[in-house]
Design an enzyme around this catalytic site. Structure first.
Site, PDB file in Angstrom:
ATOM      1  N   ARG A  43       0.801  -1.221   0.000  1.00 54.84           N
ATOM      2  CA  ARG A  43       0.000   0.000   0.000  1.00 54.84           C
ATOM      3  C   ARG A  43       0.829   1.264   0.000  1.00 54.84           C
ATOM      4  O   ARG A  43       0.364   2.309  -0.407  1.00 54.84           O
ATOM      5  CB  ARG A  43      -0.931   0.004   1.216  1.00 54.84           C
ATOM      6  CG  ARG A  43      -2.100  -0.927   1.014  1.00 54.84           C
ATOM      7  CD  ARG A  43      -2.984  -0.998   2.234  1.00 54.84           C
ATOM      8  NE  ARG A  43      -3.426  -2.370   2.426  1.00 54.84           N
ATOM      9  CZ  ARG A  43      -3.731  -2.910   3.586  1.00 54.84           C
ATOM     10  NH1 ARG A  43      -3.650  -2.182   4.672  1.00 54.84           N
ATOM     11  NH2 ARG A  43      -4.122  -4.151   3.667  1.00 54.84           N
ATOM     12  N   VAL A  44       2.052   1.216   0.486  1.00 53.95           N
ATOM     13  CA  VAL A  44       2.823   2.450   0.546  1.00 53.95           C
ATOM     14  C   VAL A  44       4.158   2.370  -0.186  1.00 53.95           C
ATOM     15  O   VAL A  44       4.793   3.383  -0.431  1.00 53.95           O
ATOM     16  CB  VAL A  44       3.100   2.863   2.017  1.00 53.95           C
ATOM     17  CG1 VAL A  44       1.817   3.209   2.715  1.00 53.95           C
ATOM     18  CG2 VAL A  44       3.844   1.786   2.754  1.00 53.95           C
TER      19      VAL A  44
END
Lengths: 526, 188
Positions: A386-387
């Site tokens: 996600r990051v």
């Protein structure tokens, strides 16, 4: 360690001089009940939560339940030495472990005691850190920005991990979870030449929870053979250790890792695996009679994992100015790779869903893929980071951009192609490309690749230049091609290894030409 | 020793009733004489034996104690008998005493010594500890030769260790954890 008689004498002298000193006041209790690694103690009025308690015979315990008229605690050692009626002393301390460079290259237990027969850990009183620590707060953090390269093509290209990220590794048994972690640890040697004192070297901590002792020995051998042991700490709470040790091991490992993070260093910690830690925690909690919840886990099982994984962070560059008491330098990071084992690919069980929701993404390893020869067996469809995208190198980001979509299309079309009927050209082309990309992403164990190697071979695949090559020759091609690139274009490879290098048209053209040249020679040689 | 939860309930009820009727001393005396009797392991085992009918236990207790008990204590026995709770009886004197001590600001503890302690020394200790804690401290002396010398006082869950054994123990602990390198450098 050398022992000088004079040192011993000087200590004894001081002790004897102070022997007449005042009486000691201590808080004591009596063991009411002991068994299954837990004890109930009467007394200990001012006992603190998680306080270390001392039993006779050098056995320690940790207070976990403070009740109206007794204290429930787990024993961190040989329970057979503790009897009913024994006197328990409170120590006023929370469990602490030694930290610092002295631990690098060592195998220790959950209390930081050496298990590798290489002598005592050379650390002093000031190196002790409590195993439970507060996670960095909001202002002390910043978003991840540097890549934590695993050296695995399928991961660095499509599921990139950033320093300070928490990426779950999830899969059934025997799908290569530990192998993936070992590759990632081995790959960190490139960051600082394997010298733990080098500030650029990423320090690695491998926490083995509930593993077979033989597996841990194997891990240590592999890391030693790859030259990765000098910058690695192994915290081992194996299947034969007490449940209490298994459940505190991840916290102990994190406390060791945090010492480096708080000094501005970069650390990679792997918890292998949290499913077993949760089971150990459940055992202890059931024995202490805490009410069971779903799957008989206690109510705070989510917090058990969330407070652990929250300690992974990328610290702000000025963290040491914001909180000088805690940080000696800013910009440090702690990357966590927790492992969760599933049963029959069931990611919707209790512990997997918990940890998935805590982490910043997951790498899902599938046994179907593993047995059909796709190794590492990463299921690209449901694996995400996600990051990590913001931490990927620009060149890799550009080259690998279309990879995920190409593979997704391939998986979808593959099912149709089974029917074998006439396929239009576009479908045929997507299938061809996909099959070659899958082949290209296969990678042997203990062979982590440089960033540049990954970029050029992925480029060869996504640019469509390999579509003519038979699928079974892709791996040979890749090996030869990377070799030839290193030989003929060392400057270019050097540049691509840099974190800042953009994927310019000029570079694309040079790599493209190199692919064509090598492909021509490769096909001619066949 | 920890008390069964039920024992502390009965003790509290008895205590409250005794306080209201201003009969604390009388009941305390009753329970002390009761304690001497039920402290016998055989008596305690018989009281807790489920094979003996509650009525028989009750009859025997009444015969043994006769009319020597105050109304409140006799009432307690009757209530315990009706609910077949005689097994709690051995715990009650102690629980009642705890409540009484707290009510009167008294603190009971033990003093262990290597040599038998004379009354004067014990009273000195009691006075000193009373000053320190602000409560009236009563110490029960025990002779423990293993201490080698000095005294060890336990009040509740706090232990004041002034014994030779305790000090040796602390030296051992210090030696085991001593930082040899640091000691050498500070000496130099």
């Amino acid at each position: 360690m050398e022992l000088h008689p004079s040192e011993v004498t000087s200590i004894l002298k001081k002790e004897i001089e102070g022997f007449q000193a005042a009486t000691a006041t201590e808080s004591v209790g009596t063991v009411l009940q002991v068994g299954d690694g837990v004890a109930r103690v009467y007394g200990l009025d001012d006992c603190m939560m998680s306080e270390l308690l001392e039993f006779p015979g050098g056995v320690y315990g940790m207070a976990l339940n403070l009740e109206e008229d007794n204290v429930g605690c787990v024993l961190l050692g040989d329970a057979s030495k503790v009897k009913e009626g024994d006197t328990v002393r409170s120590t006023g301390r929370i469990i602490s472990v030694p930290t610092g460079l002295a631990l690098a290259g060592r195998v220790v237990n959950a209390l930081g005691q050496p298990l590798d027969g290489k002598g005592p850990i050379q650390s002093g009183e000031e190196d002790l850190r409590p195993i439970e620590q507060d996670a960095p707060n909001v202002i002390e953090r910043q978003p991840v920005k540097e890549p934590m390269m695993t050296g695995i093509k399928a991961i660095d290209s499509m599921i990139p991990i950033g320093r300070g990220q928490r990426e779950l590794i999830i899969g059934d048994r025997q799908t290569g979870k530990t192998a993936l972690i070992l590759d990632a640890i081995i790959n960190q040697k490139k960051t600082g030449g394997g010298d733990p004192a080098n500030p650029d070297q990423v320090i690695c901590v491998y926490v083995a929870v509930g593993q077979k002792q033989s597996t841990v020995v194997d891990v240590q051998r592999r890391l030693e053979a790859a030259g990765a042991m000098p910058y690695t700490i192994i915290v081992n709470a194996s299947a034969s250790d007490e449940a209490s040790m298994q459940f505190i091991a991840p916290y102990a490992g994190t406390a060791m890792a945090e010492r480096f993070r708080d000094a501005g260093r970069h650390v990679l910690i792997a918890y292998d695996d949290l499913t077993k830690q949760a089971a150990a925690y459940r055992q202890v909690m059931l024995l202490l009679r805490r009410p069971p919840g779903r799957e008989a886990f206690p109510g705070d099982i989510f917090n058990l994992h969330s407070r652990l994984l929250e300690r992974a962070a990328k610290l702000a560059d000025n963290a040491h100015e914001l909180n000088p008491g805690k940080y000696s330098a800013g910009g440090g990071s702690l990357t966590a790779l927790p492992v969760v084992e599933t049963q029959e690919g069931d990611v919707s069980a209790y512990i997997p869903t918990n940890v998935i929701s805590i982490t910043d993404g997951q790498i899902f390893l599938e046994s179907n893929l593993f047995f059909s020869g796709v190794r590492p067996a990463v299921n690209v469809g449901i694996s995400v980071s996600r990051v990590g995208g913001s931490a990927q190198t620009p060149a890799m980001k550009k080259v690998a951009g279309g990879l995920r979509i190409n593979l997704a299309q391939y998986r979808e079309l593959e099912a149709f192609a089974q029917f074998g009927s006439d396929l239009d050209a576009a479908t045929q082309q997507a299938l061809n490309r996909g099959a070659r990309l899958v082949e290209l992403l296969k990678q042997g164990q203990y062979q982590p690749l440089d960033n540049a190697d990954q970029i050029v071979s992925i480029f060869a695949g996504t640019s469509g230049k390999l579509d003519r090559l038979p699928v079974d020759r892709i791996q040979d091609f890749e090996k030869g091609f990377v070799e030839s690139m290193k030989l003929n274009h060392p400057d270019l490879m050097e540049e691509l290894n840099g974190w800042k290098t953009q994927w310019s048209d000029e570079i694309a053209e040079r790599v493209g030409k190199a692919v064509d040249e090598f492909l021509a020679r490769f096909e001619a040689a066949a | 020793m920890a008390l069964p939860a039920a024992a502390s309930r009965y003790a509290r009820a008895l205590f409250e009733a005794a306080r209201e009727q201003d009969a604390l001393d009388r009941v305390a005396a009753d329970l002390r004489s009761l304690e001497a009797m039920v402290a016998e392991p055989q008596v305690a085992a018989w009281l807790a034996d489920p094979r003996v009918e509650s009525r028989r236990k009750q009859a025997l207790l009444e015969r043994a104690l006769g009319g020597r008990l105050s109304t409140l204590t006799a009432g307690l026995l009757a209530v315990l008998g009706r609910r077949s709770r005689q097994a709690l009886l051995p715990f009650l004197p102690r629980a009642f005493q705890d409540l009484l001590d707290r009510h009167q600001g008294r603190l009971r503890g033990t003093v262990e010594s290597a040599l038998p302690l004379d009354d004067e020394a014990r009273r000195g200790l009691e006075a000193a500890l009373s000053r320190a804690t602000g409560l009236e401290v009563r110490l029960e002396p025990r002779h423990v030769p293993e201490l080698l010398g000095g005294v060890r006082v336990t009040l509740g869950s706090t232990r004041y260790d002034g014994s030779v054994r305790g000090r040796l123990e602390r030296v051992r602990r210090r030696l085991q954890t001593a930082d040899l390198g640091a000691a050498a450098s500070s000496d130099a």
